[in-house]
Design a protein around this motif. Structure first.
Motif, short mmCIF file in Angstrom:
data_model
loop_
_atom_site.label_atom_id
_atom_site.label_comp_id
_atom_site.label_asym_id
_atom_site.label_seq_id
_atom_site.Cartn_x
_atom_site.Cartn_y
_atom_site.Cartn_z
N TRP A 1 0.84 -1.21 0.00
CA TRP A 1 0.00 0.00 0.00
C TRP A 1 0.87 1.25 0.00
N GLY A 2 1.99 1.20 0.72
CA GLY A 2 2.91 2.33 0.71
C GLY A 2 3.49 2.57 -0.67
N ALA A 3 3.82 1.46 -1.38
CA ALA A 3 4.38 1.57 -2.72
C ALA A 3 3.35 2.13 -3.70
N ILE A 4 2.08 1.80 -3.50
CA ILE A 4 1.02 2.29 -4.37
C ILE A 4 0.77 3.78 -4.15
N ILE A 5 0.84 4.21 -2.88
CA ILE A 5 0.54 5.60 -2.53
C ILE A 5 1.74 6.51 -2.77
N ALA A 6 2.97 5.95 -2.71
CA ALA A 6 4.19 6.75 -2.81
C ALA A 6 4.25 7.66 -4.02
N PRO A 7 3.85 7.21 -5.22
CA PRO A 7 3.94 8.11 -6.38
C PRO A 7 3.14 9.40 -6.22
N PHE A 8 2.04 9.35 -5.48
CA PHE A 8 1.25 10.56 -5.26
C PHE A 8 2.05 11.57 -4.44
N ILE A 9 2.75 11.07 -3.40
CA ILE A 9 3.52 11.95 -2.54
C ILE A 9 4.69 12.57 -3.30
N ILE A 10 5.39 11.72 -4.09
CA ILE A 10 6.54 12.20 -4.84
C ILE A 10 6.11 13.05 -6.02
N GLY A 11 5.17 12.54 -6.81
CA GLY A 11 4.80 13.22 -8.04
C GLY A 11 3.94 14.45 -7.85
N LEU A 12 3.05 14.41 -6.87
CA LEU A 12 2.11 15.52 -6.69
C LEU A 12 2.58 16.56 -5.69
N ILE A 13 3.52 16.17 -4.80
CA ILE A 13 3.94 17.10 -3.74
C ILE A 13 5.43 17.43 -3.86
N ALA A 14 6.27 16.37 -3.68
CA ALA A 14 7.71 16.61 -3.60
C ALA A 14 8.28 17.20 -4.88
N ASP A 15 7.90 16.64 -6.02
CA ASP A 15 8.47 17.09 -7.29
C ASP A 15 8.02 18.48 -7.69
N ARG A 16 6.98 19.01 -7.03
CA ARG A 16 6.41 20.28 -7.48
C ARG A 16 6.66 21.44 -6.52
N TYR A 17 6.65 21.16 -5.21
CA TYR A 17 6.59 22.26 -4.26
C TYR A 17 7.76 22.34 -3.26
N PHE A 18 8.45 21.23 -2.99
CA PHE A 18 9.44 21.23 -1.91
C PHE A 18 10.78 20.67 -2.38
N ASN A 19 11.85 21.12 -1.71
CA ASN A 19 13.15 20.51 -1.92
C ASN A 19 13.10 19.04 -1.48
N ALA A 20 13.71 18.17 -2.26
CA ALA A 20 13.67 16.73 -1.94
C ALA A 20 14.29 16.43 -0.59
N GLU A 21 15.41 17.11 -0.25
CA GLU A 21 16.08 16.81 1.02
C GLU A 21 15.24 17.24 2.22
N ARG A 22 14.40 18.27 2.04
CA ARG A 22 13.55 18.73 3.15
C ARG A 22 12.40 17.77 3.42
N ILE A 23 11.74 17.35 2.34
CA ILE A 23 10.64 16.41 2.55
C ILE A 23 11.17 15.07 3.03
N LEU A 24 12.41 14.70 2.61
CA LEU A 24 13.05 13.49 3.13
C LEU A 24 13.23 13.60 4.64
N GLY A 25 13.69 14.76 5.11
CA GLY A 25 13.88 14.96 6.54
C GLY A 25 12.58 14.91 7.31
N VAL A 26 11.55 15.56 6.79
CA VAL A 26 10.25 15.58 7.47
C VAL A 26 9.66 14.18 7.56
N LEU A 27 9.73 13.43 6.47
CA LEU A 27 9.16 12.08 6.45
C LEU A 27 9.88 11.16 7.44
N HIS A 28 11.20 11.30 7.56
CA HIS A 28 11.92 10.45 8.51
C HIS A 28 11.69 10.87 9.96
N LEU A 29 11.45 12.13 10.20
CA LEU A 29 11.11 12.56 11.56
C LEU A 29 9.75 12.01 11.96
N ILE A 30 8.80 12.06 11.03
CA ILE A 30 7.49 11.45 11.29
C ILE A 30 7.66 9.95 11.49
#
Length: 418
Positions: free
Chosen positions: A51-80
């Motif tokens: 389920w994580g693999a299915i949902i992951a493209p939405f997070i990367i393609g719709l959020i990370a690739d468009r609005y945020f630096n990759a290293e920042r969202i990487l940090g936030v996701l690992h803190l969560i």
């Protein structure tokens, strides 16, 4: 790429896969022993990876690739992820554990693409430099397994005392470190796109490449990729528990042999691929799955321990010769226009759909033969492992009979898909 950036990227990769290896390998042992989970409940927990693999493209393609630096969202996701890991450590039963592991997989699976994105943006020649960075991920997974066995958390006494719950604390600590460290990584801003270049949802999910299925060979490969993920799921879900129950010591550390093998055969793959071609390489990978599960079926932790160790060591051929070769084949068949979409489609099919089916099948098979546990644990596991061996034989036959041998080259494959 200067030495400072290389060290940072290597440490990032080390932690990324140390975290995954720190808890996922022993999960199949932890759930029944610490949380008294049933076989079907275990399969539901493992299916959260899909389920994580299915949902992951939405997070990367719709959020990370468009609005945020990759290293920042990487940090936030690992803190969560660190918080969710701690909650998993404290969970008293599988009912409380499940929502946390589902949430964790949803935030972790996108990070696998993010670490690649951060790395690629720093490399003038990724095809030459990336493997030297990525290998530290394999080292991280190996170190996690060796640490668990060194601390005896996966020993018979450790399992009885519930020490496997410590793996979640170890993963939480590493996730916290990587979360903070990610903000020191090189800046990786979203790629600038013109209005004409904006990704559609179908491109993000890999659906733009679905027209490749009109090619018979690619269709056969695509279906085979989904089906071979069923035996793959058996390995992830059941191996650690199986080796412990038949009496092997230092199980998690010995399973790291599989990652060492993976690194070795990854280096050997280009030679084999060039000399024997795609079809034979894939067939060898499928045959390795059959041999592995036959060895698991008839090996034991006594005089036949070598059979179990060989089965573990075959992981390099099982994974690299099928999945890595498949990625190369997909890249060649797609052509320039559909490269990203085609890889997304295969990832969705394998880690998403294929393994989701596989985890469920493994759970149902374990439940079906559960009564044999009251007699002989070896007989129970023999019957369980013969099922994925049979599935792998069927997939091998389908692929061998239906896939027509072809040379995988850019000029030829592009001509076939236009």
């Amino acid at each position: 790429m200067n030495i400072s950036i290389r060290i940072k990227l290597s440490f990032m990769m080390f932690l990324e896969f140390f975290i995954w290896g720190a808890w996922f390998v022993t999960l199949g042992n932890f759930l029944p022993n610490n949380l008294q989970a049933s076989d079907l409940e275990i399969s539901n927990v493992f299916s959260t990876q899909s389920w994580g693999a299915i949902i992951a493209p939405f997070i990367i393609g719709l959020i990370a690739d468009r609005y945020f630096n990759a290293e920042r969202i990487l940090g936030v996701l690992h803190l969560i992820g660190a918080f969710l890991m701690y909650q998993m450590h404290q969970a008293p039963d599988v009912g409380v554990f499940y929502p946390y592991v589902l949430a964790y997989m949803i935030v972790y699976m996108p990070t696998l693409a993010l670490v690649n994105s951060v790395s690629f943006r720093q490399m003038p020649n990724p095809e030459k430099s990336f493997s030297g960075i990525r290998v530290f991920g394999t080292i991280g997974w190996i170190v996690a397994g060796l640490t668990i066995s060194f601390l005896a958390w996966d020993s018979q006494e450790g399992i009885a005392q519930g020490l496997l719950s410590n793996t979640f604390l170890m993963a939480a600590g590493a996730s916290l470190v990587l979360g903070v460290f990610s903000f020191t990584l090189p800046k990786t801003p979203p790629a600038k796109r013109t209005s004409a270049e904006k990704s559609s949802l179908s491109e993000i999910m890999g659906l733009d490449a679905i027209k490749l299925l009109n090619n018979r060979n690619f269709l056969v490969f695509f279906i085979s990729s989904i089906l071979i993920c069923i035996p793959l799921a058996f390995y992830y879900q059941l191996t650690n528990r199986f080796l412990s129950e038949v009496g092997m010591e230092n199980v998690t550390g010995k399973m790291a042999i599989g990652q060492i093998s993976e690194a070795f055969f990854l280096l050997l793959l280009p030679v084999f691929f060039t000399r024997f071609g795609f079809k034979k390489t894939i067939m060898v990978g499928m045959l390795a799955w059959v041999v592995r599960y036959v060895l698991f079926s008839y090996g034991d932790a006594g005089e036949l321990t070598f059979m179990l160790l060989i089965g573990i060591a075959l992981h390099g051929i099982c994974y690299d010769f099928f999945f890595v070769s498949g990625q190369i084949y997909t890249d060649a068949k797609a052509g320039e226009r559909y490269k990203s979409s085609a890889q997304g489609l295969i990832t969705l099919a394998t880690y998403g759909v294929g393994q989701l089916i596989g985890f469920w099948v493994a759970g149902y098979v374990s439940e079906y033969y559960h009564g044999l546990r009251d007699g002989s644990i070896n007989e129970f596991w023999q019957q369980v492992w013969l099922i994925p061996a049979g599935i792998a034989v069927a997939v091998l036959l389908i692929f061998t009979l239906l896939f027509k041998n072809e040379k995988v080259g850019k000029a030829e494959t592009q001509a076939q898909t236009t």
